[in-house]
Design an enzyme around this catalytic site. Structure first.
Site, mmCIF file in Angstrom:
data_model
loop_
_atom_site.group_PDB
_atom_site.id
_atom_site.type_symbol
_atom_site.label_atom_id
_atom_site.label_comp_id
_atom_site.label_asym_id
_atom_site.label_seq_id
_atom_site.Cartn_x
_atom_site.Cartn_y
_atom_site.Cartn_z
ATOM 1 N N THR A 96 0.667 -1.446 -0.216
ATOM 2 C CA THR A 96 0.064 -0.138 0.039
ATOM 3 C C THR A 96 0.968 1.230 0.359
ATOM 4 O O THR A 96 0.465 2.369 -0.482
ATOM 5 C CB THR A 96 -0.398 -0.268 1.204
ATOM 6 O OG1 THR A 96 0.024 -0.539 2.401
ATOM 7 C CG2 THR A 96 -1.978 -0.859 1.530
ATOM 8 N N LEU A 125 -2.593 4.955 -0.694
ATOM 9 C CA LEU A 125 -3.882 4.155 -0.696
ATOM 10 C C LEU A 125 -4.199 2.741 -0.136
ATOM 11 O O LEU A 125 -4.419 2.141 -0.766
ATOM 12 C CB LEU A 125 -4.382 4.788 -2.120
ATOM 13 C CG LEU A 125 -4.030 5.560 -2.578
ATOM 14 C CD1 LEU A 125 -3.932 5.629 -4.117
ATOM 15 C CD2 LEU A 125 -5.692 6.580 -2.608
ATOM 16 N N HIS A 126 -4.271 2.620 1.280
ATOM 17 C CA HIS A 126 -4.383 1.685 1.908
ATOM 18 C C HIS A 126 -5.433 0.850 1.334
ATOM 19 O O HIS A 126 -5.447 -0.482 1.088
ATOM 20 C CB HIS A 126 -4.303 1.200 3.144
ATOM 21 C CG HIS A 126 -3.356 2.450 3.767
ATOM 22 N ND1 HIS A 126 -1.532 1.763 3.465
ATOM 23 C CD2 HIS A 126 -2.952 3.551 4.082
ATOM 24 C CE1 HIS A 126 -0.904 2.639 4.202
ATOM 25 N NE2 HIS A 126 -1.322 3.747 4.219
ATOM 26 N N ASP A 127 -6.725 1.176 1.688
ATOM 27 C CA ASP A 127 -8.143 0.531 1.755
ATOM 28 C C ASP A 127 -8.770 0.696 -0.043
ATOM 29 O O ASP A 127 -9.296 -0.259 -0.354
ATOM 30 C CB ASP A 127 -8.484 1.197 2.778
ATOM 31 C CG ASP A 127 -8.673 0.855 3.657
ATOM 32 O OD1 ASP A 127 -8.120 0.404 4.300
ATOM 33 O OD2 ASP A 127 -9.289 2.059 4.622
#
Length: 320
Positions: free
Chosen positions: A199, A246-248
């Site tokens: 991520t 932009l982890h999720d």
């Protein structure tokens, strides 16, 4: 074109969860059947409120929202976000952006919804938790057979080859409920783990958010201002990245299109003792097992993901 696959999101709705929600709504391959909103970036009540408001903003008030867990499995008191998390996501979890359509009605039980949805899950179900794994662990404790019958779950959490973002060992989602994560990973449930290893390789910039603002829609403005708040925190804490991770959204994207990431197949567990509490590790007792239940993403096709992210989120924001 084939029929859309059913998607269930399990969010702790702060800023990157909001971006994941927009990505999902801009993806024609899936139909969002419901959102379980629990603690993590915010309290469970605020997560539910944020999710309801964002769905209205994005033109999808018909999608049901359910209240998830309000604390970790071993916690006695309900979760309250620490000061550092409040700085990252703002007092309301959305960078201080007031979204019209706040709803204070108590949503129905996420545990009940999740139990029903997972027990009746078809092979095409996509379930993506992007916060602590408390809700999923609770479902597995009540119905252990789900570990054998559920389609692969794509989760955002962990850090296998890079340092954590809460301690040198632990990533936030796993750290918030290590016992729950260990339940999920040790029961043999098939998982795809999207952690900090990948991520941090996909970044949103102020140039991107400026394009959302130029859409001229209320959703474009709110999301641009919200993401700019998130980016400003990264500029102080992680200036080398050039934007916010932009982890999720990457977890949602990898659930829809697993070819975006390359994975190590292994079996995982979570360290529960100090000093490495919350650390994600390959399970030494299952290293030689022929069957590997987890896929840990170690590389990502960043250019392709970012192109798709920009197109899909813009599609969702332009509509409102």
């Amino acid at each position: 074109m084939s029929s859309p696959r059913t998607l269930i999101l399990n969010l702790d709705t702060g800023i990157d969860d909001a971006l994941a929600l927009a990505y999902a709504l801009g993806s024609p391959e899936v139909e969002l059947a419901g959102v379980v909103a629990g603690y993590g970036n915010v309290t469970a009540d605020v997560a539910a409120r944020n999710t309801l408001a964002l769905l209205r903003l994005l033109g999808h008030p018909e999608i049901p929202v359910y209240r998830g867990a309000d604390r970790a499995l071993a916690a006695e008191a309900a979760f309250e976000p620490p000061a550092g998390v409040v700085r990252i996501h703002g007092e309301n979890g959305l960078g201080g952006q007031e979204v019209s359509g706040w709803c204070y009605a108590a949503p129905p039980s996420g545990a009940d919804f999740l139990a029903r949805a997972l027990r009746s899950a078809a092979d095409d179900l996509l379930y993506v938790p992007t916060g602590p794994l408390t809700d999923l662990a609770g479902a597995l404790v009540r119905a252990p057979e789900l570990a054998r019958t559920l389609p692969r779950v794509t989760l955002m959490g962990g850090a296998l080859t890079v340092p954590g973002n809460v301690t040198p060992f632990a990533e936030a989602n796993i750290h918030n409920d290590p016992e729950a994560a260990d339940v999920v990973l040790s029961l043999g449930l098939r998982t795809r783990v999207i952690g900090l290893d990948v991520t941090y390789q996909v970044v949103l910039t102020r140039e991107d958010t400026a394009l959302w603002r130029e859409l001229g829609t209320p959703a474009g403005r709110v999301f641009a201002d919200m993401a700019d708040h998130y980016i400003s925190v990264y500029e102080k804490n992680n200036p080398h990245l050039g934007g916010c991770a932009l982890h999720d959204p990457l977890a949602v994207a990898a659930a829809i299109d697993p070819t975006l990431v390359s994975c190590l197949s292994t079996n995982l567990r979570v360290e529960l003792g100090e000093p490495a509490r919350g650390r994600l590790v390959c399970d030494p007792d299952r290293l030689r097992d022929a069957e590997k239940s987890a896929e840990v993403a170690l590389t990502v096709d960043a250019p392709r993901f970012l192109d798709e992210f920009r197109a899909r989120v813009a599609r969702a924001l332009a509509a409102r």
